[in-house]
Design an enzyme around this catalytic site. Structure first.
Site, PDB file in Angstrom:
ATOM      1  N   SER A 124     -20.814  15.908   2.911  1.00 45.89           N
ATOM      2  CA  SER A 124     -21.265  15.138   3.775  1.00 45.89           C
ATOM      3  C   SER A 124     -21.151  17.012   4.784  1.00 45.89           C
ATOM      4  O   SER A 124     -22.497  17.824   4.629  1.00 45.89           O
ATOM      5  CB  SER A 124     -20.294  14.441   4.665  1.00 45.89           C
ATOM      6  OG  SER A 124     -21.136  14.297   6.156  1.00 45.89           O
ATOM      7  N   GLU A 202     -29.321  13.227   1.036  1.00 48.87           N
ATOM      8  CA  GLU A 202     -28.901  12.036   1.475  1.00 48.87           C
ATOM      9  C   GLU A 202     -28.477  12.168   2.713  1.00 48.87           C
ATOM     10  O   GLU A 202     -28.569  13.387   3.362  1.00 48.87           O
ATOM     11  CB  GLU A 202     -27.588  12.227   0.242  1.00 48.87           C
ATOM     12  CG  GLU A 202     -26.851  12.944   0.620  1.00 48.87           C
ATOM     13  CD  GLU A 202     -25.491  12.906   1.514  1.00 48.87           C
ATOM     14  OE1 GLU A 202     -25.898  11.587   1.663  1.00 48.87           O
ATOM     15  OE2 GLU A 202     -25.145  13.649   1.584  1.00 48.87           O
ATOM     16  N   HIS A 266     -22.925   8.771   0.252  1.00 39.80           N
ATOM     17  CA  HIS A 266     -20.980   8.680   0.959  1.00 39.80           C
ATOM     18  C   HIS A 266     -20.887   7.535   0.495  1.00 39.80           C
ATOM     19  O   HIS A 266     -19.918   7.437   1.351  1.00 39.80           O
ATOM     20  CB  HIS A 266     -21.456   8.783   2.078  1.00 39.80           C
ATOM     21  CG  HIS A 266     -21.660   9.755   3.408  1.00 39.80           C
ATOM     22  ND1 HIS A 266     -22.891  10.446   3.487  1.00 39.80           N
ATOM     23  CD2 HIS A 266     -21.091  10.351   3.863  1.00 39.80           C
ATOM     24  CE1 HIS A 266     -22.998  11.703   4.181  1.00 39.80           C
ATOM     25  NE2 HIS A 266     -21.777  11.842   4.425  1.00 39.80           N
TER      26      HIS A 266
END
Length: 283
Positions: A124, A202, A266
Site C-alpha cells: 500500500s 493496484e 490488498h
C-alpha cells in the site's frame, strides 16, 4: 487463458533469522496489538525472531513517531547486521514524510546474513519507500503485508495467476505498486526510472473518477511511452462496485501489453511480488 507465475522468486523467508518490525506510514491503532502478537508467534514458529520498533502505534494523530524518529528507527534496522529483513506492518498515507531523512548510501550497503541486499517488505503506502529505495539504490523490496502471513502460504507466497488483457508477452524489471501512492513520488528525485520497466498497478480505494485522474497524470508524464507492459492487480473499491479497471487502462495505454491478476493487491490472501527484479510473463 489464465497462467501461473512464480516470477523466478526465491523461497520468501529463506535465510531470515531476525526481522525488524516498523511502521513508516500511519501508526497502528492499539486494537492491532493482538494481530501483531499473532504475527510474532507465527514468525517465531518459522524460526524468525522479531525486534519491534518503538514507533508502531499511533500516538500523535496518525503518527507513531515523528518523521525523523521513524526514519531513524528504519535506518537502525538497516545498519544492524543482526537484522536480516525489515517488515513494515503499516499502511495509509504518510510514508513519504520520512524520505528526506533516510541514508540511501547506507541502505545500498546493507546486507543480510547471506550477503544479499537487505529487503524491506511492505504494501500500500509502502509503495513509496519500495520504489524510492529501488530508485536510489537499485535494491529490491517486497510488496506484501506481513500481518497477513500464514505458514501455509510460505511455499506459494510469490505465486500468482494472471491472464492477458491485450498482447501475449511482456518482461522487465518490476516497478510500481499502489497507483495513488506511486504518484506521490512524481516530481521528486525518488520517482523510479520507468524506461523498459514492467509497471505493476493496484489500488484499495478509488472509483472511476480517481482512476481517470491517476491515469491521465501518468499519460502526461509520458509513462506509457516508457514502460514495457502493465500488470494490473486488484482495485478493491472499484471492483466492489462492479466496475473494471482494464477498459480504463486500455484507453490510456495504447498497444502496450496488459495482464491482470486477482492475486496481488490488498486482500488478506494476496500474493507477494518483488519490486526491482526482472519478471517475464507470457500467454
Amino acid at each position: 487463458m489464465e497462467r501461473q507465475s512464480c516470477c523466478g522468486q526465491h523461497a520468501p523467508l529463506a535465510g531470515i533469522q531476525t526481522a525488524g518490525l516498523v511502521c513508516c506510514s500511519n501508526g497502528l491503532p492499539a486494537s492491532a496489538a493482538a494481530e501483531l502478537e499473532r504475527l510474532q508467534r507465527v514468525l517465531a514458529d518459522c524460526g524468525i525472531e522479531t525486534v519491534c520498533s518503538p514507533y508502531l502505534y499511533a500516538k500523535d494523530g496518525v503518527r507513531s513517531g515523528s518523521a525523523v524518529q521513524r526514519a531513524e528507527r528504519l535506518m537502525a534496522f538497516y545498519n544492524d547486521p543482526e537484522i536480516d529483513a525489515i517488515f513494515d506492518v503499516s499502511g495509509g498515507d504518510i510514508a513519504n514524510e520520512i524520505l528526506p531523512y533516510l541514508d540511501f548510501a547506507a541502505i545500498a550497503k546493507a546486507k543480510n546474513r547471506r550477503g544479499e541486499p537487505k529487503q524491506l517488505w511492505g504494501y500500500s503506502d509502502l509503495t513509496v519507500l519500495l520504489n524510492a529505495v529501488y530508485a536510489e539504490t537499485g535494491n529490491p523490496g517486497v510488496l506484501y503485508q506481513m500481518r497477513y502471513f500464514t505458514p501455509e502460504r510460505a511455499d506459494t507466497l510469490f505465486s500468482f495467476r494472471y491472464s492477458f488483457v491485450q498482447g501475449n508477452e511482456m518482461s522487465g524489471i518490476v516497478a510500481g505498486g499502489n497507483i495513488r501512492c506511486l504518484l506521490k513520488l512524481a516530481g521528486t528525485k525518488f520517482f523510479p526510472d520507468l524506461r523498459g520497466k514492467l509497471l505493476l498497478l493496484e489500488a484499495r480505494s478509488g472509483l472511476q473518477p480517481q482512476m481517470i485522474a491517476f491515469l491521465s497524470q501518468m499519460q502526461q508524464m509520458g509513462i506509457f511511452e516508457q514502460i514495457s507492459g502493465i500488470l494490473l492487480g486488484t482495485f478493491t473499491q472499484l471492483e466492489r462496485e462492479g466496475q473494471r479497471i482494464e477498459p480504463l487502462v486500455q484507453q490510456f495505454a495504447g498497444q502496450l501489453p496488459i495482464a491482470k491478476t486477482e492475486d496481488i493487491g490488498h486482500a488478506a490472501d494476496a500474493s507477494a511480488i518483488v519490486i526491482g527484479t526482472y519478471m517475464h510473463l507470457s500467454d
